[in-house]
Design an enzyme around this catalytic site. Sequence first.
Site, PDB file in Angstrom:
ATOM      1  N   SER A 143      -5.837 -15.517  -9.397  1.00  0.00           N
ATOM      2  CA  SER A 143      -4.908 -16.333  -8.611  1.00  0.00           C
ATOM      3  C   SER A 143      -5.596 -16.673  -7.302  1.00  0.00           C
ATOM      4  CB  SER A 143      -3.617 -15.563  -8.325  1.00  0.00           C
ATOM      5  OG  SER A 143      -2.833 -16.225  -7.338  1.00  0.00           O
ATOM      6  N   TYR A 156       1.131  -8.297  -5.709  1.00  0.00           N
ATOM      7  CA  TYR A 156       0.488  -9.350  -6.496  1.00  0.00           C
ATOM      8  C   TYR A 156      -0.909  -9.653  -5.964  1.00  0.00           C
ATOM      9  CZ  TYR A 156      -0.058 -13.929  -8.775  1.00  0.00           C
ATOM     10  OH  TYR A 156      -0.523 -14.989  -9.512  1.00  0.00           O
TER      11      TYR A 156
END
Length: 267
Positions: A143, A156
């Site tokens: 990501s 995350y």
Amino acid sequence: MNRLADKVAIVTGASPNIGGTLAMGLAAEGARVLCTDLSPSVAEDCAAKIVAQGGEAIAIAGDVTDPAHADEAAAAAVDCWGKIDLLVNNAVFFQQQGVLTMPYEDFRRQLDVILGGSFLFTRAVARTMIETGTAGSIVNVLSTAAWQGQPGNIGYSTGKSGLVNFTRSVAMELAEYGIRVNGFTPTATAPSDPIALAQTQKLLNRPTQYQMDFTGQIPLSRLPTPEDYVGTVVFLCSDEASMITGTNITVDGGATAKYWPWTPHPA
């Protein structure tokens, strides 16, 4: 097209957003795909869509943090098709909280899904690849949050950044077997599936003290869709990438390359 003809793939986290789209993209290029997800209906729906489009697919539901599930998925692919050529570690657990507010148990759970799930499936699949003499390809979905500091999303961001060096380390360890391991970095995504789009919009628009202007900051004027990611992952899985390992390809519309004070599309 048949760039992945006769190859067998496992995709974890086969939801209608990124994972399911990647699974269907691999199948469209000739791969036979085992779709996994925590939700049985999600895994089965992904496999059914592939079959409906003329591909081959099966579904196995389970928790990626369960070693038995990883072993079961690998064994099921081998029982069905005789080998495993490709693995896409995509399973993720979203919970946007910061270091001051996130319960430790939730932080551990998020890391366990992102990092632990990738570890378990990589281990199970790599063992199978070695046993069958298959020079396969493993792709870890990262990501842009792995490369930049995002406030209010500590679990995350930490998990995805951990996958960066997990990718490098495993690539070096498995190189002797001809197994390639690479990262793929997407960014905030505008899903084409209506259900996934509604979920994403809810996530991006949730009240937070940290305002995020995703569309205003991306140089290429729009957020990518899951379909924008398929070509990159197919390439990394294909024989065309036979000398690429331990690295990353970013598909983010220029977001991480942008000089920080520049606002491409001011409101």
